[in-house]
Design an enzyme around this catalytic site. Structure first.
Site, PDB file in Angstrom:
ATOM      1  CG  ASP A   1      -1.793   1.181   1.287  1.00 33.94           C
ATOM      2  OD1 ASP A   1      -2.638   1.454   0.052  1.00 33.94           O
ATOM      3  OD2 ASP A   1      -2.063   1.567   2.347  1.00 33.94           O
TER       4      ASP A   1
ATOM      5  CG  ASP B   1      -1.880   7.519   0.642  1.00 33.60           C
ATOM      6  OD1 ASP B   1      -0.965   8.137   0.466  1.00 33.60           O
ATOM      7  OD2 ASP B   1      -2.870   7.406  -0.334  1.00 33.60           O
TER       8      ASP B   1
END
Length: 257
Positions: A13, A15
């Protein structure tokens, strides 16, 4: 992290794992360097469908996080691949930005306002009531409803913003139609990402900062998972879920040392 020594592919991922807004999370550039040096394949995933991979690559480069365009995989790309697998060279009415429209064009889709195969909703900076009304009428007439991601809200400098999932919920309520979301936590996004780098779940891991998107998506796709505490969740938060990550770590700085 011995349980990850034999991992040959990494989905990560963006963020909360590599960056916080415009700030790089300490150890993230070195982590990416270790992936490259070890020959592990990887993709950086984001549910944000506004930007193209080229846009995101440029934004990350400006803050000092070097990635190739091919290293970035968005929910818009996953949505385009999914639709291409379902109805090749189809048609769509789209509410979204360049990240989504470009991805659909690239797989051969035609944008239309007349009897489209799909109504596709993504993130945008300016939702138009007129366009949403048009989407409602098209779905009511039989077009299939697709959302790039189920997030109902997102942050901004001025506070919370409605996101893709909230707009899709409005259209569902108005039409009684059932939407299909392609982005995380749908394991479809994980599987298409793995195919993009020619890898398999058995040799891969998913790294994320959210149990309800990254970890459950990776788990359902058959991957090992690592929850990092550099983003949204704490160890106590993680304990509340009925499924568990393979490991809980402070940040990606701990991986593959």
């Amino acid at each position: 992290m011995n349980q990850f020594d034999d991992v040959r592919a990494v989905l990560c991922d963006m963020d909360g794992v590599l960056v916080h807004g415009a700030q790089i999370i300490p150890g993230a550039p070195e982590f990416l360097g270790r992936l490259r040096a070890s020959g592990r394949k990887f993709l950086v995933l984001t549910n944000n469908s506004i930007y193209t991979p080229r846009d995101l690559q440029a934004r990350l480069a400006r803050i000092g996080l070097p990635l190739e365009i091919e290293d970035i995989y968005t929910s818009a790309l996953a949505t385009a691949k999914f639709l291409d697998s379902q109805r090749p060279n189809g048609t769509a009415f789209v509410i979204g930005e360049a990240g989504l429209t470009n991805a659909l064009y690239d797989v051969g889709y035609t944008m239309t306002e007349h009897d489209p195969d799909y109504v596709v909703i993504g993130e945008t900076t300016s939702y138009s009531f007129e366009r949403i009304t048009q989407a409602v009428r098209l779905v009511a007439a039989g077009s299939r409803l697709i959302g790039t991601n189920p997030d109902v809200s997102g942050p901004s400098e001025r506070g919370i913003l409605p996101a893709c999932g909230a707009v899709v919920a409005l259209i569902q309520a108005a039409t009684n139609a059932e939407a299909y979301f392609v982005g995380k936590p749908n394991p479809v996004m994980m599987r298409t990402a793995l195919r993009t780098i020619d890898s398999h779940a058995a040799e891969a891991m998913m790294i994320g900062d959210r149990m309800d998107t990254d970890i459950i998506g990776g788990t359902e796709a058959g991957m090992r998972t690592a929850l990092v505490l550099s983003g949204m969740m704490t160890r106590l938060d993680a304990e509340r879920y009925p499924y568990r990550p393979t490991a809980i770590i402070e940040s990606v700085a701990e991986l593959f040392n």
